[in-house]
Design a protein around this motif. Structure first.
Motif, short mmCIF file in Angstrom:
data_model
loop_
_atom_site.label_atom_id
_atom_site.label_comp_id
_atom_site.label_asym_id
_atom_site.label_seq_id
_atom_site.Cartn_x
_atom_site.Cartn_y
_atom_site.Cartn_z
N LYS A 103 0.83 -1.22 0.00
CA LYS A 103 0.00 0.00 0.00
C LYS A 103 0.87 1.27 0.00
CE LYS A 103 -4.14 -2.05 0.86
NZ LYS A 103 -4.26 -3.00 -0.19
N LYS A 104 1.90 1.25 -0.86
CA LYS A 104 2.79 2.40 -0.99
C LYS A 104 2.81 2.83 -2.45
CE LYS A 104 5.66 1.31 2.95
NZ LYS A 104 7.00 0.99 3.43
N LYS A 105 2.22 3.98 -2.70
CA LYS A 105 2.08 4.46 -4.08
C LYS A 105 3.41 4.83 -4.71
CE LYS A 105 -2.67 5.90 -3.51
NZ LYS A 105 -3.63 6.98 -3.52
N LYS A 106 4.41 5.19 -3.92
CA LYS A 106 5.70 5.55 -4.51
C LYS A 106 6.30 4.36 -5.25
CE LYS A 106 8.45 4.71 -0.36
NZ LYS A 106 9.35 5.27 0.61
N TYR A 107 6.10 3.16 -4.75
CA TYR A 107 6.59 1.97 -5.46
C TYR A 107 5.80 1.76 -6.75
CZ TYR A 107 9.39 0.59 -1.44
OH TYR A 107 10.32 0.55 -0.44
N PHE A 108 4.51 2.07 -6.71
CA PHE A 108 3.70 1.91 -7.91
C PHE A 108 4.17 2.85 -9.01
CE2 PHE A 108 0.17 3.44 -10.53
CZ PHE A 108 -0.11 2.27 -11.20
N TYR A 109 4.36 4.12 -8.67
CA TYR A 109 4.78 5.08 -9.68
C TYR A 109 6.19 4.77 -10.20
CZ TYR A 109 0.62 7.81 -8.78
OH TYR A 109 -0.68 8.21 -8.67
N ALA A 110 7.07 4.37 -9.28
CA ALA A 110 8.42 3.98 -9.72
C ALA A 110 8.33 2.78 -10.66
CB ALA A 110 9.30 3.65 -8.52
N GLY A 111 7.53 1.79 -10.30
CA GLY A 111 7.36 0.61 -11.14
C GLY A 111 6.74 0.94 -12.49
N LEU A 112 5.76 1.82 -12.47
CA LEU A 112 5.10 2.22 -13.72
C LEU A 112 6.08 2.93 -14.65
CD1 LEU A 112 2.37 2.31 -15.24
CD2 LEU A 112 2.04 4.59 -14.23
N ILE A 113 6.85 3.86 -14.09
CA ILE A 113 7.82 4.60 -14.91
C ILE A 113 8.88 3.64 -15.45
CG2 ILE A 113 9.69 6.30 -14.78
CD1 ILE A 113 7.85 7.86 -12.79
N ILE A 114 9.39 2.78 -14.60
CA ILE A 114 10.42 1.82 -15.04
C ILE A 114 9.88 0.91 -16.13
CG2 ILE A 114 11.75 -0.20 -14.29
CD1 ILE A 114 12.09 1.31 -11.57
N SER A 115 8.67 0.40 -15.94
CA SER A 115 8.13 -0.56 -16.91
C SER A 115 7.77 0.11 -18.24
CB SER A 115 6.92 -1.30 -16.34
OG SER A 115 5.89 -0.42 -16.02
N ILE A 116 7.24 1.32 -18.21
CA ILE A 116 6.87 1.99 -19.47
C ILE A 116 8.12 2.45 -20.23
CG2 ILE A 116 6.53 4.35 -18.64
CD1 ILE A 116 4.26 2.54 -21.12
N ILE A 117 9.20 2.73 -19.51
CA ILE A 117 10.46 3.05 -20.19
C ILE A 117 10.94 1.84 -20.99
CG2 ILE A 117 12.94 3.36 -19.71
CD1 ILE A 117 12.12 5.47 -17.64
N ALA A 118 10.74 0.67 -20.44
CA ALA A 118 11.24 -0.55 -21.07
C ALA A 118 10.33 -1.06 -22.18
CB ALA A 118 11.43 -1.64 -20.02
N ARG A 119 9.02 -1.03 -21.97
CA ARG A 119 8.09 -1.60 -22.95
C ARG A 119 6.76 -0.86 -22.89
NH1 ARG A 119 9.95 -5.74 -25.03
NH2 ARG A 119 8.20 -6.95 -25.74
N GLN A 120 6.24 -0.58 -24.06
CA GLN A 120 4.95 0.11 -24.11
C GLN A 120 3.81 -0.78 -23.62
OE1 GLN A 120 7.14 0.16 -26.80
NE2 GLN A 120 7.88 2.18 -26.22
N SER A 121 4.04 -2.08 -23.54
CA SER A 121 3.00 -2.98 -23.05
C SER A 121 2.71 -2.76 -21.56
CB SER A 121 3.36 -4.44 -23.32
OG SER A 121 4.62 -4.74 -22.77
N ALA A 122 3.46 -1.88 -20.93
CA ALA A 122 3.20 -1.53 -19.53
C ALA A 122 1.86 -0.82 -19.38
CB ALA A 122 4.32 -0.67 -18.98
N VAL A 123 1.26 -0.44 -20.48
CA VAL A 123 -0.08 0.15 -20.44
C VAL A 123 -1.04 -0.84 -19.76
CG1 VAL A 123 -2.01 0.88 -21.89
CG2 VAL A 123 0.29 1.66 -22.40
N ALA A 124 -0.75 -2.12 -19.85
CA ALA A 124 -1.59 -3.14 -19.22
C ALA A 124 -1.64 -2.95 -17.70
CB ALA A 124 -1.10 -4.53 -19.57
N ILE A 125 -0.58 -2.40 -17.12
CA ILE A 125 -0.58 -2.13 -15.68
C ILE A 125 -1.66 -1.10 -15.36
CG2 ILE A 125 0.77 -1.16 -13.77
CD1 ILE A 125 3.26 -2.38 -15.16
N LEU A 126 -1.73 -0.05 -16.16
CA LEU A 126 -2.77 0.96 -15.96
C LEU A 126 -4.16 0.36 -16.15
CD1 LEU A 126 -3.69 3.85 -15.44
CD2 LEU A 126 -3.34 4.31 -17.86
N LEU A 127 -4.31 -0.46 -17.18
CA LEU A 127 -5.60 -1.11 -17.41
C LEU A 127 -5.99 -2.00 -16.23
CD1 LEU A 127 -5.26 -2.04 -21.19
CD2 LEU A 127 -6.53 -0.13 -20.18
#
Length: 178
Positions: A103-127
């Motif tokens: 329940k720590k949003k800072k890890y979520f945003y860090a993970g989202l940024i890291i994953s979208i930098i690597a692959r555009q399929s990280a959009v699935a995380i947002l979905l």
């Protein structure tokens, strides 16, 4: 010339090239060291996630060994370190899962940024977060503001990659490649 579908994932290899220019170590060695570092980070967060799920120590060890001794996961990435973007994506995805459990949003945003930098399929995380919000009827840990902010992050990083890839030499149109 690189095709646009590959140049949109330029950030990690570009940073590795920058490291090469700064410390004058062969790119392949840097890729291999970073692949091993990525695998260690993934293992660290997987172990934390498995401990969070209250599994016994034996089950956690077996789970980690199944991942690390599998010839198609750890050994594959060590043998082919040039596929570093996949490992970086996995780090981001594991951080997003970890953020949900902790329940720590800072890890979520860090993970989202890291994953979208690597692959555009990280959009699935947002979905997934949107779907979770629908199921929980808006009472999810991630609220509408988080979803909107996540969308802005994804859009910004995607546009950065798109603009970069638009400035590379192309033999065919994006449509033909996709």
């Amino acid at each position: 010339a690189l095709q646009p579908i590959h140049t949109e994932r330029f950030i990690a290899p570009y940073l590795i090239g920058l490291i090469n220019k700064l410390i004058l170590i062969d790119n392949y060695i840097i890729f291999r060291c970073l692949a091993i570092l990525c695998l260690l980070i993934i293992n660290y967060y997987l172990i934390k996630i498995l401990f969070f799920s209250n599994l016994s120590l034996l089950k956690i060890i077996i789970s980690i060994l199944l991942i690390n001794l599998n010839p198609y996961i750890t050994r594959f990435y060590i043998a082919n370190p040039l596929i570093i973007n996949d490992l970086i994506f996995h780090i981001g995805a594991v951080l997003c899962i970890f953020s949900f459990l902790e329940k720590k949003k800072k890890y979520f945003y860090a993970g989202l940024i890291i994953s979208i930098i690597a692959r555009q399929s990280a959009v699935a995380i947002l979905l997934s977060i949107i779907f979770l919000n629908i199921i929980k009827k808006g009472k999810s840990f991630y609220n509408k503001k988080d979803i909107f902010f996540s969308f802005i992050i994804i859009l910004f990083i995607y546009l950065l990659g798109y603009l970069y890839s638009s400035n590379t030499l192309q033999d065919e149109t994006r449509y033909d490649q996709y």
